[in-house]
Scaffold this motif. Structure first.
Motif, PDB file in Angstrom:
ATOM      1  N   GLU A  91      41.813  47.723  44.130  1.00  0.00           N
ATOM      2  CA  GLU A  91      42.588  46.785  44.062  1.00  0.00           C
ATOM      3  C   GLU A  91      44.194  47.099  44.151  1.00  0.00           C
ATOM      4  O   GLU A  91      44.942  46.152  44.758  1.00  0.00           O
ATOM      5  N   PRO A 148      50.630  36.061  44.162  1.00  0.00           N
ATOM      6  CA  PRO A 148      49.076  35.821  44.372  1.00  0.00           C
ATOM      7  C   PRO A 148      48.456  36.063  45.826  1.00  0.00           C
ATOM      8  O   PRO A 148      49.343  36.080  46.980  1.00  0.00           O
ATOM      9  N   THR A 175      38.948  31.592  46.261  1.00  0.00           N
ATOM     10  CA  THR A 175      39.699  31.390  45.091  1.00  0.00           C
ATOM     11  C   THR A 175      41.010  32.155  45.354  1.00  0.00           C
ATOM     12  O   THR A 175      41.310  32.787  46.286  1.00  0.00           O
ATOM     13  N   ALA A 199      43.856  34.483  43.512  1.00  0.00           N
ATOM     14  CA  ALA A 199      43.909  35.578  42.488  1.00  0.00           C
ATOM     15  C   ALA A 199      45.616  35.556  42.118  1.00  0.00           C
ATOM     16  O   ALA A 199      46.361  35.879  43.167  1.00  0.00           O
ATOM     17  N   TYR A 200      45.820  35.467  40.921  1.00  0.00           N
ATOM     18  CA  TYR A 200      47.235  35.679  40.529  1.00  0.00           C
ATOM     19  C   TYR A 200      47.562  37.131  40.237  1.00  0.00           C
ATOM     20  O   TYR A 200      48.760  37.421  39.991  1.00  0.00           O
ATOM     21  N   LYS A 201      46.621  37.741  39.412  1.00  0.00           N
ATOM     22  CA  LYS A 201      46.740  38.888  39.117  1.00  0.00           C
ATOM     23  C   LYS A 201      45.983  39.851  39.223  1.00  0.00           C
ATOM     24  O   LYS A 201      44.722  39.458  39.594  1.00  0.00           O
ATOM     25  N   GLU A 226      43.845  41.632  37.634  1.00  0.00           N
ATOM     26  CA  GLU A 226      42.443  41.315  36.864  1.00  0.00           C
ATOM     27  C   GLU A 226      41.626  40.096  37.374  1.00  0.00           C
ATOM     28  O   GLU A 226      40.591  40.153  36.907  1.00  0.00           O
ATOM     29  N   ASP A 227      42.291  39.113  38.035  1.00  0.00           N
ATOM     30  CA  ASP A 227      41.593  38.142  38.795  1.00  0.00           C
ATOM     31  C   ASP A 227      40.593  38.690  39.801  1.00  0.00           C
ATOM     32  O   ASP A 227      39.764  37.890  40.656  1.00  0.00           O
ATOM     33  N   THR A 229      36.645  39.185  39.704  1.00  0.00           N
ATOM     34  CA  THR A 229      35.754  37.890  39.959  1.00  0.00           C
ATOM     35  C   THR A 229      36.024  37.104  41.117  1.00  0.00           C
ATOM     36  O   THR A 229      35.067  36.550  41.721  1.00  0.00           O
ATOM     37  N   SER A 230      37.152  37.284  41.583  1.00  0.00           N
ATOM     38  CA  SER A 230      37.445  36.392  43.107  1.00  0.00           C
ATOM     39  C   SER A 230      36.712  37.124  44.146  1.00  0.00           C
ATOM     40  O   SER A 230      36.040  36.381  44.930  1.00  0.00           O
TER      41      SER A 230
END
Length: 327
Positions: free
Chosen positions: A145, A155, A170, A172-174, A176-177, A180-181
């Protein structure tokens, strides 16, 4: 004699319902005095001709023929309305080429390359085509990451590499996203592309072969009600699609020239729709669709209407071009 035209629709991807809508619009729009039109549904478990009573007749894949009322029917041309696999990724283009049957979309190589976002962008970059920063992952790769964020920033957009209509996309802003994305994208494809966020005017440019010439259609500006131009924005009315786009003459000339250049570099034919975002005054290419939506609400038909081209003329020209190339 009237030509027999097979309109193929459906497909193997999440886009099959959209494809059925597009195919039905083509079916309704073609001039019945010039063409005998046949709806052909192509799914993983069946290839069938569907008549006006919704009766199904199997397609013989040896020569793409159908037995109707005891008589063998063959086709002069195939109108390709399949979004996604196998109509937009080169599989059917290769099949029709092997059996020497003209079809309206681009050739096999062009379809395969444009369907693969990362391969397409890699081919075009040496020609000076600007794109977002990108990071690639294959299913099973170790996900770093920190390396992703270092390359593309936040993002960022996480996309299925070989899928259309914003399935598997999707934002992803941070950090942690990202997990899942990435999982969401891998549900659609075994390859993904992660791209930097480009903040600017988003436009869609139709480039087609029309009456034997490459034609750039009026540009559409995309203003999504959502965070980006996702599936709901594209197909459920949650966006404004403004044609012609609210661009300066300089911006219009820039993106027109670039869209035509991309079409010609890739040796395209048939319909195409390229997506761009203006960043720092320069259009950056996002992707190319080679079997764009063909409903009356779809972007390319909207652009054709502004250019004074009716749906019947748009579709008829594609058939005439396919038949001309065969000759």
């Amino acid at each position: 004699m009237k030509k027999n035209i097979a309109i193929i629709m459906g497909g193997y991807s999440s886009e099959y319902k959209i494809s059925l809508n597009s195919g039905n619009v083509v079916y309704q729009s073609l001039d019945a005095s010039k063409f005998n039109v046949f709806k052909i549904h192509i799914f993983k478990n069946k290839w069938v001709y569907v008549n006006a009573n919704d009766e199904e007749f199997p397609v013989d894949k040896n020569d793409f023929s159908v037995i109707i009322q005891g008589k063998k029917t063959t086709f002069d041309c195939v109108f390709n309305a399949i979004h996604g696999s196998p109509g937009e990724d080169g599989q059917l283009q290769g099949y029709f080429n092997l059996i020497n049957l003209p079809q309206t979309s681009c050739n096999m190589y062009q379809a395969a390359v444009t369907y693969n976002k990362r391969d397409c962008l890699s081919i075009l970059k040496p020609y000076g085509i600007k794109t977002a920063e990108s990071y690639y992952l294959n299913l099973g790769d170790v996900v770093n990451e920190d390396a992703i964020i270092e390359k593309v920033g936040l993002p960022c957009f996480v996309k299925a590499n070989k899928a259309g209509s914003s399935f598997g996309v999707t934002k992803a802003y941070k950090k942690e996203d990202l997990k899942t994305s990435i999982e969401t994208a891998f549900k659609e494809d075994d390859e993904i592309i992660i791209e930097s966020f480009l903040d600017g005017i988003e436009v869609s440019v139709g480039v087609i072969t029309y009456k034997g010439e490459t034609k750039v259609l009026p540009i559409t500006e995309i203003v999504s009600e959502n965070d980006f131009f996702d599936y709901k924005a594209k197909y459920l009315g949650q966006s404004q699609e403004i044609t012609p786009a609210r661009l300066t003459k300089t911006q219009e000339n820039q993106v027109n020239t670039l869209a035509k250049k991309v079409y010609e570099i890739l040796k395209m034919k048939g319909f195409s729709r390229s997506e761009f975002i203006f960043k720092d005054g320069e259009p950056h290419l996002l992707e190319i669709n080679t079997v764009p939506g063909m409903t009356k609400e779809s972007i390319l038909p909207q652009q054709a209407a502004v250019a004074g081209i009716s749906l019947s003329d748009l579709f008829e020209s594609a058939i005439e071009e396919a038949l001309r190339i065969k000759l």
